[in-house]
Motif scaffolding. Structure first.
Motif, PDB file in Angstrom:
ATOM      1  N   GLU A 140      34.747 -16.526 -52.405  1.00 53.00           N
ATOM      2  CA  GLU A 140      35.234 -16.522 -53.793  1.00 53.00           C
ATOM      3  C   GLU A 140      34.129 -16.166 -54.778  1.00 53.00           C
ATOM      4  O   GLU A 140      34.410 -15.670 -55.866  1.00 53.00           O
ATOM      5  CB  GLU A 140      35.828 -17.888 -54.162  1.00 53.00           C
ATOM      6  CG  GLU A 140      37.093 -18.240 -53.430  1.00 53.00           C
ATOM      7  CD  GLU A 140      36.855 -18.909 -52.075  1.00 53.00           C
ATOM      8  OE1 GLU A 140      37.844 -19.320 -51.464  1.00 53.00           O
ATOM      9  OE2 GLU A 140      35.691 -18.996 -51.625  1.00 53.00           O
ATOM     10  N   CYS A 141      32.898 -16.409 -54.404  1.00 47.10           N
ATOM     11  CA  CYS A 141      31.759 -16.120 -55.288  1.00 47.10           C
ATOM     12  C   CYS A 141      31.523 -14.617 -55.442  1.00 47.10           C
ATOM     13  O   CYS A 141      30.911 -14.181 -56.421  1.00 47.10           O
ATOM     14  CB  CYS A 141      30.494 -16.787 -54.750  1.00 47.10           C
ATOM     15  SG  CYS A 141      30.635 -18.578 -54.619  1.00 47.10           S
ATOM     16  N   GLU A 142      31.977 -13.831 -54.472  1.00 45.85           N
ATOM     17  CA  GLU A 142      31.730 -12.391 -54.480  1.00 45.85           C
ATOM     18  C   GLU A 142      32.932 -11.561 -54.921  1.00 45.85           C
ATOM     19  O   GLU A 142      32.834 -10.341 -55.029  1.00 45.85           O
ATOM     20  CB  GLU A 142      31.298 -11.926 -53.081  1.00 45.85           C
ATOM     21  CG  GLU A 142      29.994 -12.542 -52.614  1.00 45.85           C
ATOM     22  CD  GLU A 142      28.811 -12.142 -53.490  1.00 45.85           C
ATOM     23  OE1 GLU A 142      28.753 -10.980 -53.943  1.00 45.85           O
ATOM     24  OE2 GLU A 142      27.948 -13.008 -53.733  1.00 45.85           O
ATOM     25  N   LEU A 143      34.068 -12.202 -55.175  1.00 44.98           N
ATOM     26  CA  LEU A 143      35.259 -11.459 -55.575  1.00 44.98           C
ATOM     27  C   LEU A 143      35.073 -10.882 -56.975  1.00 44.98           C
ATOM     28  O   LEU A 143      34.389 -11.470 -57.816  1.00 44.98           O
ATOM     29  CB  LEU A 143      36.491 -12.366 -55.537  1.00 44.98           C
ATOM     30  CG  LEU A 143      36.932 -12.802 -54.147  1.00 44.98           C
ATOM     31  CD1 LEU A 143      38.066 -13.826 -54.252  1.00 44.98           C
ATOM     32  CD2 LEU A 143      37.361 -11.618 -53.309  1.00 44.98           C
ATOM     33  N   PRO A 144      35.690  -9.739 -57.246  1.00 42.34           N
ATOM     34  CA  PRO A 144      35.522  -9.116 -58.563  1.00 42.34           C
ATOM     35  C   PRO A 144      36.237  -9.905 -59.669  1.00 42.34           C
ATOM     36  O   PRO A 144      37.201 -10.625 -59.422  1.00 42.34           O
ATOM     37  CB  PRO A 144      36.170  -7.738 -58.379  1.00 42.34           C
ATOM     38  CG  PRO A 144      37.106  -7.890 -57.235  1.00 42.34           C
ATOM     39  CD  PRO A 144      36.520  -8.943 -56.351  1.00 42.34           C
ATOM     40  N   VAL A 145      35.741  -9.748 -60.884  1.00 47.59           N
ATOM     41  CA  VAL A 145      36.364 -10.363 -62.054  1.00 47.59           C
ATOM     42  C   VAL A 145      37.807  -9.873 -62.117  1.00 47.59           C
ATOM     43  O   VAL A 145      38.097  -8.706 -61.878  1.00 47.59           O
ATOM     44  CB  VAL A 145      35.588  -9.988 -63.344  1.00 47.59           C
ATOM     45  CG1 VAL A 145      36.312 -10.482 -64.585  1.00 47.59           C
ATOM     46  CG2 VAL A 145      34.170 -10.531 -63.283  1.00 47.59           C
ATOM     47  N   GLY A 146      38.710 -10.788 -62.418  1.00 47.47           N
ATOM     48  CA  GLY A 146      40.131 -10.432 -62.491  1.00 47.47           C
ATOM     49  C   GLY A 146      40.910 -10.819 -61.245  1.00 47.47           C
ATOM     50  O   GLY A 146      42.129 -10.916 -61.283  1.00 47.47           O
ATOM     51  N   ASN A 147      40.204 -11.037 -60.137  1.00 49.14           N
ATOM     52  CA  ASN A 147      40.866 -11.487 -58.914  1.00 49.14           C
ATOM     53  C   ASN A 147      41.245 -12.951 -59.088  1.00 49.14           C
ATOM     54  O   ASN A 147      40.415 -13.773 -59.496  1.00 49.14           O
ATOM     55  CB  ASN A 147      39.938 -11.304 -57.711  1.00 49.14           C
ATOM     56  CG  ASN A 147      40.624 -11.605 -56.399  1.00 49.14           C
ATOM     57  OD1 ASN A 147      41.159 -12.684 -56.209  1.00 49.14           O
ATOM     58  ND2 ASN A 147      40.585 -10.642 -55.503  1.00 49.14           N
ATOM     59  N   SER A 148      42.494 -13.295 -58.784  1.00 49.45           N
ATOM     60  CA  SER A 148      42.981 -14.661 -59.019  1.00 49.45           C
ATOM     61  C   SER A 148      42.264 -15.713 -58.167  1.00 49.45           C
ATOM     62  O   SER A 148      42.268 -16.892 -58.520  1.00 49.45           O
ATOM     63  CB  SER A 148      44.482 -14.737 -58.765  1.00 49.45           C
ATOM     64  OG  SER A 148      44.763 -14.466 -57.403  1.00 49.45           O
ATOM     65  N   LEU A 149      41.625 -15.294 -57.073  1.00 51.13           N
ATOM     66  CA  LEU A 149      40.909 -16.238 -56.222  1.00 51.13           C
ATOM     67  C   LEU A 149      39.418 -16.327 -56.546  1.00 51.13           C
ATOM     68  O   LEU A 149      38.693 -17.100 -55.934  1.00 51.13           O
ATOM     69  CB  LEU A 149      41.094 -15.867 -54.750  1.00 51.13           C
ATOM     70  CG  LEU A 149      42.521 -15.991 -54.209  1.00 51.13           C
ATOM     71  CD1 LEU A 149      42.582 -15.549 -52.756  1.00 51.13           C
ATOM     72  CD2 LEU A 149      43.037 -17.402 -54.360  1.00 51.13           C
ATOM     73  N   ARG A 150      38.963 -15.544 -57.515  1.00 51.24           N
ATOM     74  CA  ARG A 150      37.550 -15.582 -57.902  1.00 51.24           C
ATOM     75  C   ARG A 150      37.197 -16.972 -58.426  1.00 51.24           C
ATOM     76  O   ARG A 150      38.018 -17.660 -59.022  1.00 51.24           O
ATOM     77  CB  ARG A 150      37.256 -14.538 -58.966  1.00 51.24           C
ATOM     78  CG  ARG A 150      35.799 -14.501 -59.395  1.00 51.24           C
ATOM     79  CD  ARG A 150      35.584 -13.442 -60.471  1.00 51.24           C
ATOM     80  NE  ARG A 150      34.334 -13.628 -61.158  1.00 51.24           N
ATOM     81  CZ  ARG A 150      33.152 -13.174 -60.735  1.00 51.24           C
ATOM     82  NH1 ARG A 150      33.092 -12.503 -59.608  1.00 51.24           N
ATOM     83  NH2 ARG A 150      32.059 -13.372 -61.427  1.00 51.24           N
ATOM     84  N   HIS A 151      35.968 -17.371 -58.206  1.00 52.82           N
ATOM     85  CA  HIS A 151      35.490 -18.685 -58.658  1.00 52.82           C
ATOM     86  C   HIS A 151      35.674 -18.840 -60.165  1.00 52.82           C
ATOM     87  O   HIS A 151      35.765 -17.869 -60.902  1.00 52.82           O
ATOM     88  CB  HIS A 151      34.025 -18.886 -58.268  1.00 52.82           C
ATOM     89  CG  HIS A 151      33.079 -18.041 -59.070  1.00 52.82           C
ATOM     90  ND1 HIS A 151      32.567 -18.454 -60.278  1.00 52.82           N
ATOM     91  CD2 HIS A 151      32.561 -16.812 -58.831  1.00 52.82           C
ATOM     92  CE1 HIS A 151      31.763 -17.518 -60.761  1.00 52.82           C
ATOM     93  NE2 HIS A 151      31.744 -16.509 -59.895  1.00 52.82           N
ATOM     94  N   LYS A 152      35.700 -20.094 -60.595  1.00 49.54           N
ATOM     95  CA  LYS A 152      35.867 -20.416 -62.021  1.00 49.54           C
ATOM     96  C   LYS A 152      34.607 -21.092 -62.579  1.00 49.54           C
ATOM     97  O   LYS A 152      34.667 -21.808 -63.581  1.00 49.54           O
ATOM     98  CB  LYS A 152      37.063 -21.361 -62.226  1.00 49.54           C
ATOM     99  CG  LYS A 152      38.367 -20.891 -61.611  1.00 49.54           C
ATOM    100  CD  LYS A 152      38.925 -19.681 -62.307  1.00 49.54           C
ATOM    101  CE  LYS A 152      40.309 -19.346 -61.807  1.00 49.54           C
ATOM    102  NZ  LYS A 152      40.429 -18.118 -61.077  1.00 49.54           N
ATOM    103  N   CYS A 153      33.470 -20.859 -61.929  1.00 42.66           N
ATOM    104  CA  CYS A 153      32.210 -21.455 -62.393  1.00 42.66           C
ATOM    105  C   CYS A 153      31.806 -20.825 -63.734  1.00 42.66           C
ATOM    106  O   CYS A 153      31.981 -19.627 -63.932  1.00 42.66           O
ATOM    107  CB  CYS A 153      31.085 -21.214 -61.382  1.00 42.66           C
ATOM    108  SG  CYS A 153      31.405 -21.916 -59.754  1.00 42.66           S
ATOM    109  N   VAL A 154      31.291 -21.642 -64.615  1.00 41.46           N
ATOM    110  CA  VAL A 154      30.821 -21.131 -65.911  1.00 41.46           C
ATOM    111  C   VAL A 154      29.298 -21.209 -65.957  1.00 41.46           C
ATOM    112  O   VAL A 154      28.687 -22.059 -65.328  1.00 41.46           O
ATOM    113  CB  VAL A 154      31.446 -21.926 -67.090  1.00 41.46           C
ATOM    114  CG1 VAL A 154      32.938 -21.678 -67.165  1.00 41.46           C
ATOM    115  CG2 VAL A 154      31.160 -23.406 -66.986  1.00 41.46           C
ATOM    116  N   ASP A 155      28.695 -20.286 -66.692  1.00 38.79           N
ATOM    117  CA  ASP A 155      27.236 -20.259 -66.823  1.00 38.79           C
ATOM    118  C   ASP A 155      26.746 -21.566 -67.413  1.00 38.79           C
ATOM    119  O   ASP A 155      27.393 -22.127 -68.287  1.00 38.79           O
ATOM    120  CB  ASP A 155      26.801 -19.096 -67.702  1.00 38.79           C
ATOM    121  CG  ASP A 155      26.930 -17.747 -66.982  1.00 38.79           C
ATOM    122  OD1 ASP A 155      26.875 -17.754 -65.744  1.00 38.79           O
ATOM    123  OD2 ASP A 155      27.088 -16.726 -67.674  1.00 38.79           O
ATOM    124  N   PRO A 156      25.658 -22.094 -66.980  1.00 35.81           N
ATOM    125  CA  PRO A 156      24.673 -21.561 -66.049  1.00 35.81           C
ATOM    126  C   PRO A 156      24.890 -21.980 -64.592  1.00 35.81           C
ATOM    127  O   PRO A 156      23.999 -21.803 -63.762  1.00 35.81           O
ATOM    128  CB  PRO A 156      23.365 -22.148 -66.582  1.00 35.81           C
ATOM    129  CG  PRO A 156      23.757 -23.497 -67.071  1.00 35.81           C
ATOM    130  CD  PRO A 156      25.150 -23.320 -67.627  1.00 35.81           C
TER     131      PRO A 156
END
Length: 172
Positions: A140-156
């Motif tokens: 999930e950390c490597e999925l592109p932005v916009g992918n529904s399974l992409r991580h939801k971590c916020v900076d930092p």
């Protein structure tokens, strides 16, 4: 859990599923040791895994029909918990009614099969099979932005991939 039973009257065509009934079962566990396992296994990435039973039913029925001969009816007994993108090895239990003439002599001698005669006067036997399937982990950390399974971590925070998911770690 919820048990979904699908009846399919003919082996072909694939999408001729005639009846879909939903029933709630209480504290009933399937003993998968009493069932034979189909040789072929289904494999999905976590991202491509069916999100509900409708995405996997036609595939299961097709696999049963491809691997077994003399299929008259397939009942897919599915608890619903294994299909929702859970990473790992799973199995879906099927009760398969076959023509007795299509079952090998060795199989005919095994006790525990339900035997009978169908509406057309043919000798039939009901057997239990497990259709194995695997859901492979994605990162999930490597999925592109916009992918529904992409991580939801916020900076930092930093995304760390785990088996079946991810964690957000604060670097401080």
């Amino acid at each position: 859990y919820i048990e979904i039973i699908v009846h399919k009257m003919k082996a072909i065509p694939l999408f001729s599923i005639l009846l879909l009934s939903l029933s709630v079962a209480k504290n009933q566990a399937f003993d998968q040791n009493e069932c034979e396992t189909l040789k072929t296994s289904l494999k999905y990435s976590q991202e491509d895994a069916p999100q509900d039973i409708s995405g996997v039913l036609p595939v299961i029925v097709e696999r049963v029909n491809r691997e077994l001969s003399g299929v008259v009816d397939v009942e897919v007994q599915f608890t619903g918990s294994d299909i929702h993108r859970r990473v790992g090895r799973h199995g879906i239990r099927c009760s398969v009614t076959r023509l007795l003439s299509a079952v090998s002599i060795q199989d005919q001698d095994i006790e525990g099969y339900e035997r009978g005669v169908d509406d057309f006067g043919r000798d039939i036997v009901r057997q239990c099979f497990i259709v194995p399937f695997t859901i492979l982990d994605i990162d999930e950390c490597e999925l592109p932005v916009g992918n529904s399974l992409r991580h939801k971590c916020v900076d930092p925070s930093i995304c760390i991939n785990t088996q079946g998911g991810y964690e957000c770690i604060c670097p401080f």
